[in-house]
Scaffold this motif. Structure first.
Motif, short mmCIF file in Angstrom:
data_model
loop_
_atom_site.label_atom_id
_atom_site.label_comp_id
_atom_site.label_asym_id
_atom_site.label_seq_id
_atom_site.Cartn_x
_atom_site.Cartn_y
_atom_site.Cartn_z
N GLY A 28 -72.80 -15.75 -50.59
CA GLY A 28 -73.41 -14.90 -49.59
C GLY A 28 -74.93 -15.03 -49.57
N GLY A 29 -75.50 -14.82 -48.40
CA GLY A 29 -76.95 -14.83 -48.26
C GLY A 29 -77.60 -16.19 -48.25
N ASN A 30 -76.81 -17.24 -48.18
CA ASN A 30 -77.35 -18.60 -48.20
C ASN A 30 -77.20 -19.24 -46.82
OD1 ASN A 30 -77.86 -19.87 -51.17
ND2 ASN A 30 -76.41 -18.19 -51.24
N GLN A 31 -78.14 -20.11 -46.51
CA GLN A 31 -78.02 -20.99 -45.34
C GLN A 31 -76.92 -21.99 -45.66
OE1 GLN A 31 -79.77 -21.12 -42.45
NE2 GLN A 31 -79.05 -23.09 -41.73
N ARG A 32 -76.05 -22.26 -44.71
CA ARG A 32 -74.94 -23.19 -44.93
C ARG A 32 -75.10 -24.41 -44.03
NH1 ARG A 32 -69.98 -18.92 -44.18
NH2 ARG A 32 -70.72 -17.42 -45.70
N VAL A 33 -74.76 -25.56 -44.59
CA VAL A 33 -74.74 -26.79 -43.82
C VAL A 33 -73.43 -27.49 -44.11
CG1 VAL A 33 -75.77 -29.09 -43.57
CG2 VAL A 33 -77.25 -27.10 -43.89
N PHE A 34 -72.74 -27.91 -43.08
CA PHE A 34 -71.59 -28.80 -43.25
C PHE A 34 -71.47 -29.68 -42.02
CE2 PHE A 34 -67.05 -29.91 -42.72
CZ PHE A 34 -66.98 -30.79 -43.78
N GLU A 35 -71.55 -30.97 -42.25
CA GLU A 35 -71.35 -31.97 -41.21
C GLU A 35 -70.42 -33.04 -41.76
OE1 GLU A 35 -72.47 -32.00 -38.10
OE2 GLU A 35 -73.86 -30.30 -38.26
N ARG A 36 -69.46 -33.45 -40.95
CA ARG A 36 -68.54 -34.52 -41.34
C ARG A 36 -68.35 -35.40 -40.12
NH1 ARG A 36 -62.57 -35.37 -41.76
NH2 ARG A 36 -62.24 -36.60 -43.66
N VAL A 137 -71.90 -34.18 -45.45
CA VAL A 137 -73.03 -33.55 -46.13
C VAL A 137 -72.77 -32.06 -46.09
CG1 VAL A 137 -74.46 -33.57 -44.02
CG2 VAL A 137 -75.56 -33.30 -46.24
N LEU A 138 -72.90 -31.44 -47.23
CA LEU A 138 -72.59 -30.02 -47.37
C LEU A 138 -73.67 -29.40 -48.26
CD1 LEU A 138 -69.14 -28.51 -47.94
CD2 LEU A 138 -70.98 -27.86 -49.47
N ALA A 139 -74.17 -28.23 -47.87
CA ALA A 139 -75.22 -27.59 -48.66
C ALA A 139 -75.19 -26.08 -48.48
CB ALA A 139 -76.59 -28.12 -48.25
N PHE A 140 -75.67 -25.40 -49.49
CA PHE A 140 -75.98 -23.98 -49.39
C PHE A 140 -77.31 -23.77 -50.09
CE2 PHE A 140 -73.50 -24.39 -53.28
CZ PHE A 140 -74.25 -23.69 -54.21
N VAL A 162 -83.49 -33.01 -41.30
CA VAL A 162 -83.10 -33.95 -42.36
C VAL A 162 -81.60 -34.23 -42.32
CG1 VAL A 162 -82.99 -34.30 -44.86
CG2 VAL A 162 -85.08 -33.43 -43.82
N THR A 163 -80.80 -33.22 -42.03
CA THR A 163 -79.34 -33.42 -41.94
C THR A 163 -79.03 -34.45 -40.85
OG1 THR A 163 -78.85 -31.22 -42.78
CG2 THR A 163 -77.12 -32.30 -41.51
N ARG A 164 -79.68 -34.36 -39.71
CA ARG A 164 -79.47 -35.36 -38.64
C ARG A 164 -79.84 -36.75 -39.13
NH1 ARG A 164 -81.57 -31.24 -35.41
NH2 ARG A 164 -83.57 -32.29 -35.22
N LYS A 165 -80.92 -36.83 -39.90
CA LYS A 165 -81.34 -38.13 -40.44
C LYS A 165 -80.30 -38.67 -41.44
CE LYS A 165 -85.60 -39.18 -40.84
NZ LYS A 165 -86.64 -39.79 -40.12
N TYR A 166 -79.69 -37.78 -42.22
CA TYR A 166 -78.62 -38.21 -43.13
C TYR A 166 -77.45 -38.81 -42.34
CZ TYR A 166 -80.61 -35.39 -47.00
OH TYR A 166 -81.41 -34.85 -47.98
N LEU A 167 -77.09 -38.19 -41.22
CA LEU A 167 -75.97 -38.68 -40.42
C LEU A 167 -76.27 -40.07 -39.86
CD1 LEU A 167 -75.07 -35.38 -38.53
CD2 LEU A 167 -74.00 -36.29 -40.60
N VAL A 168 -77.46 -40.27 -39.36
CA VAL A 168 -77.88 -41.58 -38.85
C VAL A 168 -77.85 -42.61 -39.99
CG1 VAL A 168 -79.82 -42.88 -37.87
CG2 VAL A 168 -79.20 -40.65 -36.92
N ALA A 169 -78.37 -42.21 -41.14
CA ALA A 169 -78.41 -43.11 -42.30
C ALA A 169 -77.01 -43.51 -42.73
CB ALA A 169 -79.15 -42.44 -43.45
N ALA A 170 -76.07 -42.57 -42.73
CA ALA A 170 -74.70 -42.87 -43.15
C ALA A 170 -74.07 -43.90 -42.22
CB ALA A 170 -73.87 -41.60 -43.17
#
Length: 175
Positions: A28-36, A137-140, A162-170
């Motif tokens: 709880g209380g965290n920013q969440r990121v999940f992209e696949r 990429v997954l983060a909290f 940065v997450t968008r840059k990770y997707l391009v890099a992958a």
């Protein structure tokens, strides 16, 4: 010596394994990121992506300039420089889990003392039964107390960037 700055060590691996859609799993209380995203097909593509993840290629391609003494193995420490040109904020992390397999490879790293946030981020390559290669990429995280809390809106924008840059890099690594 710098210490990990959050209590849920290794949670990103559990979320990847058990499914990040499980709301109960996220702290709880965290920013969440999940992209696949699907990035390729076949074992060779999977191997290139796996190597790029475990050898810091994702961070390098995203412009973070990682400084580490070796690959992303359990206990490895890395300092990425986040910023533009020579003006960079050091963001120290430690690898809290790492796997290299025939169908799944990846690692998660957690924030160390001195990082502007507290939390964990993970990068994974997966080769599914249909021979498709997936990148996740997954983060909290949450801002570290103090000035970083005031800068939280900017931090969220930068994380999305940065997450968008990770997707391009992958995609590039899997080619």
């Amino acid at each position: 010596m710098a210490e990990l700055t959050y209590p849920q060590i290794g949670l990103t691996r559990e979320l990847l394994r058990d499914g990040p859609e499980s709301v109960a799993g996220w702290p709880g209380g965290n920013q969440r990121v999940f992209e696949r995203i699907e990035v390729g097909c076949g074992a060779e593509s999977f191997g290139r992506l796996s190597s790029g993840i475990l050898d810091w290629g994702i961070q390098e391609a995203a412009g973070l300039r990682p400084r580490a003494e070796g690959p992303a193995v359990l206990g490895a420490r890395v300092v990425c420089g986040f910023g533009v040109g020579p003006i960079r904020l050091p963001v120290p992390c430690e690898v809290v889990w790492s796997e290299r397999g025939e169908r799944f490879s990846g690692f998660g790293y957690g924030t160390l003392t001195g990082h502007p946030a507290r939390g964990e981020e993970a990068f994974a390559a997966e080769l599914d039964e249909a021979d498709r290669v997936w990148f996740s990429v997954l983060a909290f995280s949450r801002p570290r107390p103090g000035i970083y809390t005031l800068a939280a809106p900017v931090s969220r924008l930068m994380q999305r960037f940065v997450t968008r840059k990770y997707l391009v890099a992958a995609r590039a690594l899997a080619e």
